[in-house]
Enzyme design. Structure first.
Site, PDB file in Angstrom:
ATOM      1  N   ARG A   1      53.802   8.456  -6.418  1.00  0.00           N
ATOM      2  CA  ARG A   1      55.193   7.984  -7.185  1.00  0.00           C
ATOM      3  C   ARG A   1      54.889   7.085  -8.422  1.00  0.00           C
ATOM      4  O   ARG A   1      53.594   6.719  -8.528  1.00  0.00           O
ATOM      5  CB  ARG A   1      55.720   6.852  -6.004  1.00  0.00           C
ATOM      6  CG  ARG A   1      56.236   7.404  -4.901  1.00  0.00           C
ATOM      7  CD  ARG A   1      57.216   8.609  -5.226  1.00  0.00           C
ATOM      8  NE  ARG A   1      57.770   9.384  -4.028  1.00  0.00           N
ATOM      9  CZ  ARG A   1      57.544  10.451  -4.028  1.00  0.00           C
ATOM     10  NH1 ARG A   1      57.003  11.329  -4.722  1.00  0.00           N
ATOM     11  NH2 ARG A   1      58.086  11.261  -3.111  1.00  0.00           N
ATOM     12  N   CYS A   2      55.585   7.090  -9.364  1.00  0.00           N
ATOM     13  CA  CYS A   2      55.546   6.395 -10.630  1.00  0.00           C
ATOM     14  C   CYS A   2      54.919   5.045 -10.500  1.00  0.00           C
ATOM     15  O   CYS A   2      55.081   4.368  -9.458  1.00  0.00           O
ATOM     16  CB  CYS A   2      57.062   6.304 -11.273  1.00  0.00           C
ATOM     17  SG  CYS A   2      57.169   5.636 -12.856  1.00  0.00           S
ATOM     18  N   PRO A   3      53.910   4.959 -11.081  1.00  0.00           N
ATOM     19  CA  PRO A   3      53.583   5.542 -12.354  1.00  0.00           C
ATOM     20  C   PRO A   3      52.182   6.479 -12.174  1.00  0.00           C
ATOM     21  O   PRO A   3      51.780   6.830 -13.084  1.00  0.00           O
ATOM     22  CB  PRO A   3      53.117   4.396 -13.458  1.00  0.00           C
ATOM     23  CG  PRO A   3      52.356   3.234 -12.492  1.00  0.00           C
ATOM     24  CD  PRO A   3      53.486   3.305 -11.388  1.00  0.00           C
TER      25      PRO A   3
ATOM     26  N   ASP B   1      57.971  13.432  -7.334  1.00  0.00           N
ATOM     27  CA  ASP B   1      58.516  12.286  -7.789  1.00  0.00           C
ATOM     28  C   ASP B   1      59.628  12.436  -8.529  1.00  0.00           C
ATOM     29  O   ASP B   1      59.271  13.171  -9.687  1.00  0.00           O
ATOM     30  CB  ASP B   1      57.383  11.326  -8.251  1.00  0.00           C
ATOM     31  CG  ASP B   1      57.900   9.896  -8.618  1.00  0.00           C
ATOM     32  OD1 ASP B   1      59.197   9.656  -8.393  1.00  0.00           O
ATOM     33  OD2 ASP B   1      57.385   9.068  -9.194  1.00  0.00           O
TER      34      ASP B   1
ATOM     35  N   ASP C   1      59.319  11.334 -17.076  1.00  0.00           N
ATOM     36  CA  ASP C   1      57.948  10.905 -17.386  1.00  0.00           C
ATOM     37  C   ASP C   1      57.044  11.790 -18.049  1.00  0.00           C
ATOM     38  O   ASP C   1      56.349  11.805 -18.972  1.00  0.00           O
ATOM     39  CB  ASP C   1      57.229  10.219 -16.233  1.00  0.00           C
ATOM     40  CG  ASP C   1      57.938   8.854 -15.677  1.00  0.00           C
ATOM     41  OD1 ASP C   1      58.754   8.458 -16.423  1.00  0.00           O
ATOM     42  OD2 ASP C   1      57.568   8.181 -14.671  1.00  0.00           O
TER      43      ASP C   1
END
Length: 81
Positions: free
Chosen positions: A18-20, A45, A51
């Site tokens: 998951r981000c980041p 994600d 992103d």
């Protein structure tokens, strides 16, 4: 478009991250690649839909293809410099 994904120089499996984390792993992987090499990123994600293209624009790499209609998402980038 699917043919572009068939023979990348490098593959990054970011499933479950998951981000980041996915974009951080992309950055680390690209740093170790040669100019002109390609990287296939496989992710699930939803934040990667924003992103990964943003990373390519900001770092001036080429986003050659992306498939984000269903999971897993796939992105193909080429290191530009």
């Amino acid at each position: 478009m699917s043919d572009l994904f068939s023979s990348p120089d490098h593959t990054l499996d970011a499933l479950g991250l998951r981000c980041p984390e996915p974009v951080m792993m992309v950055r680390k992987t690209v740093r170790n690649m040669q100019t002109g090499e390609t990287l296939l990123i496989i992710a699930d994600d939803p934040a990667t839909t924003r992103d990964i293209p943003g990373f390519c624009t900001f770092m001036e790499h080429d986003l050659l293809a992306q498939e984000t209609e269903g999971l897993p998402y796939r992105y193909l980038l080429r290191k530009a410099h």
